[in-house]
Design a protein around this motif. Structure first.
Motif, PDB file in Angstrom:
ATOM      1  N   THR A   1       0.762   5.266   0.190  1.00 14.96           N
ATOM      2  CA  THR A   1      -0.108   6.360   0.601  1.00 14.96           C
ATOM      3  C   THR A   1       0.590   7.688   0.334  1.00 14.96           C
ATOM      4  O   THR A   1       1.740   7.880   0.720  1.00 14.96           O
TER       5      THR A   1
ATOM      6  N   ALA B   1      -3.473   5.103  -1.856  1.00 11.80           N
ATOM      7  CA  ALA B   1      -4.341   5.929  -1.017  1.00 11.80           C
ATOM      8  C   ALA B   1      -3.791   7.345  -0.946  1.00 11.80           C
ATOM      9  O   ALA B   1      -2.604   7.582  -1.186  1.00 11.80           O
TER      10      ALA B   1
ATOM     11  N   SER C   1      -3.752  10.446   1.908  1.00 13.00           N
ATOM     12  CA  SER C   1      -4.001  10.784   3.310  1.00 13.00           C
ATOM     13  C   SER C   1      -3.544  12.213   3.527  1.00 13.00           C
ATOM     14  O   SER C   1      -2.366  12.523   3.359  1.00 13.00           O
TER      15      SER C   1
ATOM     16  N   MET D   1       3.474  -0.881   4.203  1.00 14.32           N
ATOM     17  CA  MET D   1       3.013   0.435   3.777  1.00 14.32           C
ATOM     18  C   MET D   1       4.193   1.385   3.588  1.00 14.32           C
ATOM     19  O   MET D   1       5.250   1.215   4.186  1.00 14.32           O
TER      20      MET D   1
ATOM     21  N   LYS E   1      -4.702  12.853   9.621  1.00 15.51           N
ATOM     22  CA  LYS E   1      -3.502  12.237   9.061  1.00 15.51           C
ATOM     23  C   LYS E   1      -2.575  11.781  10.181  1.00 15.51           C
ATOM     24  O   LYS E   1      -2.367  12.481  11.156  1.00 15.51           O
TER      25      LYS E   1
ATOM     26  N   LEU F   1      -6.480   2.437   7.220  1.00 17.50           N
ATOM     27  CA  LEU F   1      -5.991   1.782   6.002  1.00 17.50           C
ATOM     28  C   LEU F   1      -5.536   0.355   6.278  1.00 17.50           C
ATOM     29  O   LEU F   1      -5.801  -0.558   5.484  1.00 17.50           O
TER      30      LEU F   1
ATOM     31  N   HIS G   1      -5.490   7.700  10.265  1.00 20.02           N
ATOM     32  CA  HIS G   1      -5.551   7.266   8.871  1.00 20.02           C
ATOM     33  C   HIS G   1      -4.831   5.938   8.659  1.00 20.02           C
ATOM     34  O   HIS G   1      -5.328   5.056   7.946  1.00 20.02           O
ATOM     35  N   PHE G   2      -3.664   5.798   9.259  1.00 16.54           N
ATOM     36  CA  PHE G   2      -2.898   4.566   9.059  1.00 16.54           C
ATOM     37  C   PHE G   2      -3.652   3.349   9.597  1.00 16.54           C
ATOM     38  O   PHE G   2      -3.687   2.294   8.954  1.00 16.54           O
TER      39      PHE G   2
ATOM     40  N   TYR H   1       4.636   5.836   3.140  1.00 13.85           N
ATOM     41  CA  TYR H   1       3.964   7.140   3.079  1.00 13.85           C
ATOM     42  C   TYR H   1       4.888   8.138   2.404  1.00 13.85           C
ATOM     43  O   TYR H   1       6.071   8.241   2.757  1.00 13.85           O
TER      44      TYR H   1
ATOM     45  N   GLN I   1      -8.357   4.752  -2.079  1.00 19.28           N
ATOM     46  CA  GLN I   1      -8.937   5.341  -0.869  1.00 19.28           C
ATOM     47  C   GLN I   1      -8.455   6.776  -0.713  1.00 19.28           C
ATOM     48  O   GLN I   1      -7.269   7.060  -0.913  1.00 19.28           O
TER      49      GLN I   1
ATOM     50  N   LEU J   1       0.840  -1.201   0.000  1.00 21.18           N
ATOM     51  CA  LEU J   1       0.000   0.000   0.000  1.00 21.18           C
ATOM     52  C   LEU J   1       0.873   1.248   0.000  1.00 21.18           C
ATOM     53  O   LEU J   1       1.700   1.437   0.896  1.00 21.18           O
TER      54      LEU J   1
END
Length: 217
Positions: A6, A104, A106, A156, A137, A145, A141-142, A158, A127, A4
């Motif tokens: 983000t 995603a 965020s 993940m 955030k 998700l 958010h994490f 970011y 998302q 994922l």
């Protein structure tokens, strides 16, 4: 393995930060009587937070806070839909989706604003998460998700353009990649454990496949 990806919104996905900074500096100089450079530094030091939190953190209980927040959000919503994505945003996100990554956004911008912006720009992600009181955030958010997509923190990454983005990602054990712009590579590396930065989103196409869960290449 990274599953994922983000993205932050302002300054990472959309080229909005110069405009937002301009609004903020104007308001901080007008209502709090700050010199321009001091206003710029104060704004940048809290960038990554919702604007209302920036203001209340910088000027606790100041009588003009409510008015300043209202003016900022009004001017933002009036102009944001005319501001562009970064030139490579759509191509990179579509490339990553074809490679099987979940995508995603965020952000500390209101979710309805991001959804409308992405709709108008034709940007499709899995998302979108924005700010509302009690859900913002970072951890909120994490965790959302992770639960929705059944992924762990080490699956993940970011990507954000502020030092606050870095702190929030790494405090939640999320691998962080800094996007230069408002902040330089050296500034990210001074606080980031990953020491990963990019100048454009296009670099993700070659960087992400090389990453191990601990952020090492």
């Amino acid at each position: 393995m990274i599953k994922l990806i983000t993205f932050d919104f302002d300054g990472t996905t959309a080229d909005t930060m110069p405009f937002l900074e301009k609004i903020a500096i104007k308001l901080l100089t007008q209502f709090y009587k700050l010199p321009t450079e001091e206003a710029r530094l104060k704004y940048r030091s809290t960038t990554g937070l919702p604007f209302e939190q920036q203001v209340t953190q910088l000027f606790p209980q100041h009588s003009m806070n409510t008015r300043v927040i209202e003016l900022f959000e009004h001017q933002k919503i009036e102009e944001i839909f005319s501001l562009p994505l970064f030139p490579d945003t759509k191509e990179v996100i579509n490339h990553l989706k074809r490679r099987g990554y979940l995508i995603a956004i965020s952000s500390s911008t209101f979710q309805s604003t991001i959804e409308e912006y992405c709709k108008r720009k034709g940007l499709e992600v899995d998302q979108i998460l924005g700010y509302r009181k009690g859900f913002e955030k970072g951890r909120d958010h994490f965790e959302f998700l992770q639960k929705k997509f059944n992924v762990s923190a080490d699956e993940m990454v970011y990507i954000g353009d502020s030092l606050m983005d870095c702190k929030r990602a790494e405090s939640n054990d999320i691998l962080f990649i800094g996007k230069t712009g408002m902040f330089k590579k050296q500034q990210f590396n001074e606080i980031s454990s990953s020491n990963l930065t990019i100048d454009s989103l296009s670099e993700l196409k070659t960087l992400l496949p090389k990453l191990q869960p601990n952020g090492k290449k």
